[in-house]
Each structure stands twice: as C-alpha cells, then as structure tokens.
Write an enzyme that holds these catalytic residues in place. Structure first.
Site, PDB file in Angstrom:
ATOM      1  N   PHE A 282      -1.584  16.062   4.666  1.00 24.25           N
ATOM      2  CA  PHE A 282      -1.868  15.460   3.361  1.00 24.25           C
ATOM      3  C   PHE A 282      -0.599  15.489   2.514  1.00 24.25           C
ATOM      4  O   PHE A 282       0.031  16.524   2.364  1.00 24.25           O
ATOM      5  CB  PHE A 282      -3.008  16.201   2.651  1.00 24.25           C
ATOM      6  CG  PHE A 282      -3.571  15.391   1.525  1.00 24.25           C
ATOM      7  CD1 PHE A 282      -4.449  14.342   1.788  1.00 24.25           C
ATOM      8  CD2 PHE A 282      -3.195  15.630   0.216  1.00 24.25           C
ATOM      9  CE1 PHE A 282      -4.952  13.562   0.749  1.00 24.25           C
ATOM     10  CE2 PHE A 282      -3.698  14.859  -0.831  1.00 24.25           C
ATOM     11  CZ  PHE A 282      -4.582  13.824  -0.555  1.00 24.25           C
TER      12      PHE A 282
ATOM     13  N   ARG B  65       1.030  12.173  -8.946  1.00 24.43           N
ATOM     14  CA  ARG B  65       1.521  10.809  -8.732  1.00 24.43           C
ATOM     15  C   ARG B  65       2.928  10.627  -9.295  1.00 24.43           C
ATOM     16  O   ARG B  65       3.688   9.781  -8.833  1.00 24.43           O
ATOM     17  CB  ARG B  65       0.598   9.788  -9.419  1.00 24.43           C
ATOM     18  CG  ARG B  65      -0.778   9.665  -8.802  1.00 24.43           C
ATOM     19  CD  ARG B  65      -1.468   8.411  -9.320  1.00 24.43           C
ATOM     20  NE  ARG B  65      -2.915   8.416  -9.144  1.00 24.43           N
ATOM     21  CZ  ARG B  65      -3.538   8.068  -8.020  1.00 24.43           C
ATOM     22  NH1 ARG B  65      -2.846   7.710  -6.963  1.00 24.43           N
ATOM     23  NH2 ARG B  65      -4.855   8.082  -7.949  1.00 24.43           N
TER      24      ARG B  65
ATOM     25  N   GLU C  75       0.836  -1.206   0.000  1.00 25.23           N
ATOM     26  CA  GLU C  75       0.000   0.000   0.000  1.00 25.23           C
ATOM     27  C   GLU C  75       0.866   1.250   0.000  1.00 25.23           C
ATOM     28  O   GLU C  75       2.036   1.211   0.384  1.00 25.23           O
ATOM     29  CB  GLU C  75      -0.891   0.016   1.254  1.00 25.23           C
ATOM     30  CG  GLU C  75      -2.358  -0.232   0.980  1.00 25.23           C
ATOM     31  CD  GLU C  75      -3.072   0.885   0.212  1.00 25.23           C
ATOM     32  OE1 GLU C  75      -2.416   1.695  -0.484  1.00 25.23           O
ATOM     33  OE2 GLU C  75      -4.295   0.954   0.310  1.00 25.23           O
ATOM     34  N   ASP C  76       0.267   2.348  -0.412  1.00 32.07           N
ATOM     35  CA  ASP C  76       0.980   3.622  -0.379  1.00 32.07           C
ATOM     36  C   ASP C  76       0.972   4.223   1.024  1.00 32.07           C
ATOM     37  O   ASP C  76       1.990   4.660   1.537  1.00 32.07           O
ATOM     38  CB  ASP C  76       0.412   4.606  -1.412  1.00 32.07           C
ATOM     39  CG  ASP C  76      -1.111   4.772  -1.330  1.00 32.07           C
ATOM     40  OD1 ASP C  76      -1.774   4.074  -0.523  1.00 32.07           O
ATOM     41  OD2 ASP C  76      -1.646   5.604  -2.074  1.00 32.07           O
TER      42      ASP C  76
ATOM     43  N   ASP D  27      -3.975   5.293   6.718  1.00 33.22           N
ATOM     44  CA  ASP D  27      -4.500   6.495   7.374  1.00 33.22           C
ATOM     45  C   ASP D  27      -5.427   6.020   8.503  1.00 33.22           C
ATOM     46  O   ASP D  27      -4.942   5.614   9.559  1.00 33.22           O
ATOM     47  CB  ASP D  27      -5.225   7.292   6.274  1.00 33.22           C
ATOM     48  CG  ASP D  27      -5.674   8.671   6.678  1.00 33.22           C
ATOM     49  OD1 ASP D  27      -6.429   8.777   7.647  1.00 33.22           O
ATOM     50  OD2 ASP D  27      -5.289   9.654   6.019  1.00 33.22           O
TER      51      ASP D  27
HETATM   52  P1  XMP Z   1      -7.681   4.640   5.082  1.00 40.44           P
HETATM   53  O1  XMP Z   1      -8.822   3.686   4.891  1.00 40.44           O
HETATM   54  O2  XMP Z   1      -6.479   4.066   5.760  1.00 40.44           O
HETATM   55  O3  XMP Z   1      -7.355   5.085   3.619  1.00 40.44           O
HETATM   56  O4  XMP Z   1      -8.138   5.911   5.768  1.00 40.44           O
HETATM   57  C1  XMP Z   1      -6.147   5.050   3.075  1.00 40.44           C
HETATM   58  C2  XMP Z   1      -6.276   5.667   1.717  1.00 40.44           C
HETATM   59  O5  XMP Z   1      -6.577   7.068   1.829  1.00 40.44           O
HETATM   60  C3  XMP Z   1      -5.815   7.815   0.912  1.00 40.44           C
HETATM   61  N1  XMP Z   1      -4.967   8.777   1.664  1.00 40.44           N
HETATM   62  C4  XMP Z   1      -4.130   9.660   1.122  1.00 40.44           C
HETATM   63  N2  XMP Z   1      -3.824   9.918  -0.161  1.00 40.44           N
HETATM   64  N3  XMP Z   1      -2.310  11.604   0.530  1.00 40.44           N
HETATM   65  C5  XMP Z   1      -2.913  10.895  -0.455  1.00 40.44           C
HETATM   66  O6  XMP Z   1      -2.611  11.147  -1.616  1.00 40.44           O
HETATM   67  C6  XMP Z   1      -2.570  11.404   1.843  1.00 40.44           C
HETATM   68  O7  XMP Z   1      -1.982  12.078   2.702  1.00 40.44           O
HETATM   69  C7  XMP Z   1      -3.523  10.371   2.149  1.00 40.44           C
HETATM   70  N4  XMP Z   1      -4.017   9.897   3.323  1.00 40.44           N
HETATM   71  C8  XMP Z   1      -4.889   8.910   2.988  1.00 40.44           C
HETATM   72  C9  XMP Z   1      -5.001   6.822   0.143  1.00 40.44           C
HETATM   73  O8  XMP Z   1      -5.674   6.524  -1.072  1.00 40.44           O
HETATM   74  C10 XMP Z   1      -4.956   5.573   0.997  1.00 40.44           C
HETATM   75  O9  XMP Z   1      -4.855   4.382   0.247  1.00 40.44           O
HETATM   76 MG    MG Z   2      -4.636   4.231  -1.932  1.00 41.38          MG
END
Ligand code: XMP
Ligand code: MG
Length: 184
Positions: free
Chosen positions: A157, A170, A103-104, A107
């Site tokens: 963010f 990206r 995963e990236d 959150d």
């Molecule tokens: P959860 O379910 O863990 O979600 O709240 C994770 C997904 O939320 C997005 N996400 C972000 N994307 N910068 C981003 O570009 C951020 O700081 C960020 N925080 C959460 C992301 O798609 C991740 O998979």
């Molecule tokens: Mg994601």
C-alpha cells in the site's frame, strides 16, 4: 521543502519528488510525440490522480484540453468488486477526440475496466490509459492495457503524490510505502 512526514517511521520513501518529475517528463514527451495534430483531452480521475494530472499536462507540449471524472468503486471489504458509480461525469463530449484517462494507480484493474467501458461508447477517436503506478500482482483483468506507465510497484500500500490512506497524505511530494497499514 522538508516535509514533516519524512520523519514518519511508518513511511518509507519509494520514489522521490525528483525521480517522479523525471519520469513524468519522459511520459509527457512520449504522449506529445504520439498525439501531434490530434484533438487531445487528458481526463483526470478524481481525486487520486489530481497531482499526477497537473504535472503531466505541463509536460505535454501540444494544444490540449482537460476534463475530470469522479468514480467510486464499491469495495467488498478491501477488495474492489468492479462495480463503479459515476459521481461526476465529464463536462464535455469526447466524440472524435483522442482521450487519455489519467489514473494514479491500477491495482485489480476493475475500476479502470468499467470506466473504459463507459467511455468506450461515446465515439472517441481513441482512448488510452496513463497510470503513474502499476501494481500488477493483484490484477484481476489481465487484459487491461496501460499505454503509459510511470512505475511498476510491488504489492504494497502506497501513499503520497495524490494517493491517500483514509483521505490523508495526498499532499506528500513523494510516494511512500506504508510499512504497517494497521498503524496508519
Ligand atoms: P482497482 O479497481 O484497480 O482500484 O483495484 C484502483 C484504485 O484503488 C485504490 N488503490 C490505492 N490507493 N494506495 C492508495 O492510496 C494504494 O496502494 C492503492 N492501491 C489501490 C486507488 O484509489 C485506485 O484508483
Ligand atoms: Mg483512485
């Protein structure tokens, strides 16, 4: 290469391409050491993890395969609700395989919690989680265990290196904090 976005006043570099590459080398070595002799598959969660997935797999010196999933998290405003729709499922079965979900960012953890539940019923030998970024402050599922973490970040963010804001950024080779999300 000097990216034009280096001069974007709304972005502040958090991790340079060099720092990210070094950390991924370490994660790759750790994953290789812990999966020798296993039937390893690295599952990228599209689209955010695509850059990390591509770089990580090339630092794991083992025979392995890759696969992808795409999920959409239903958001209630900006908050994740934990409802996850599978937009693209794995191409191959994971029975008896050592699976690492790549995963990236984690959150709230709700997306991953649901994804791990879905994959958990498919008879894998093991399912682990690798996330480039861990943003622990908004975490709702405090029990979610990240086996391989790149960097722990503050509750800001971030974009770049696969992460987007409304589909953009990206392609940045670095990770940056968006200083004013209203201006993105
Ligand atoms: P959860 O379910 O863990 O979600 O709240 C994770 C997904 O939320 C997005 N996400 C972000 N994307 N910068 C981003 O570009 C951020 O700081 C960020 N925080 C959460 C992301 O798609 C991740 O998979
Ligand atoms: Mg994601």
């Amino acid at each position: 290469m000097e990216f034009t976005e280096f001069t974007n006043p709304n972005l502040e570099v958090l991790f340079s391409a060099e720092v990210i590459a070094q950390r991924i080398k370490e994660l790759g070595a750790q994953i290789a050491a812990e999966h020798a002799g296993q039937d390893l598959v690295l599952v990228g969660v599209l689209k955010g993890s695509s850059v990390f997935h591509a770089d990580l797999m090339r630092q794991v010196d083992l025979p392995l395969s890759i696969d992808f999933m795409a999920v959409s998290s239903y958001k209630d405003g900006t908050k994740s609700t934990g409802d996850v729709e599978i937009l693209k499922d794995l191409s191959n079965p994971i029975r008896e395989k050592a699976v690492i979900v790549v995963e990236d960012i984690v959150d709230t953890g709700l997306t991953l919690t649901r994804l791990l539940e879905i994959l958990g019923s498919r008879g894998a030998r093991s399912i682990k989680l690798a996330s480039l970024l861990d943003k622990p402050e908004p975490r709702i599922n405090k029990d979610l265990k990240i086996d391989y973490t790149g960097f722990v970040i503050p509750n800001k963010f971030v974009v770049g290196y696969g992460l987007d804001a409304a589909g953009r950024y990206r392609n940045l080779p670095f990770i940056a904090v968006v200083k004013d999300p209203e201006q993105i």
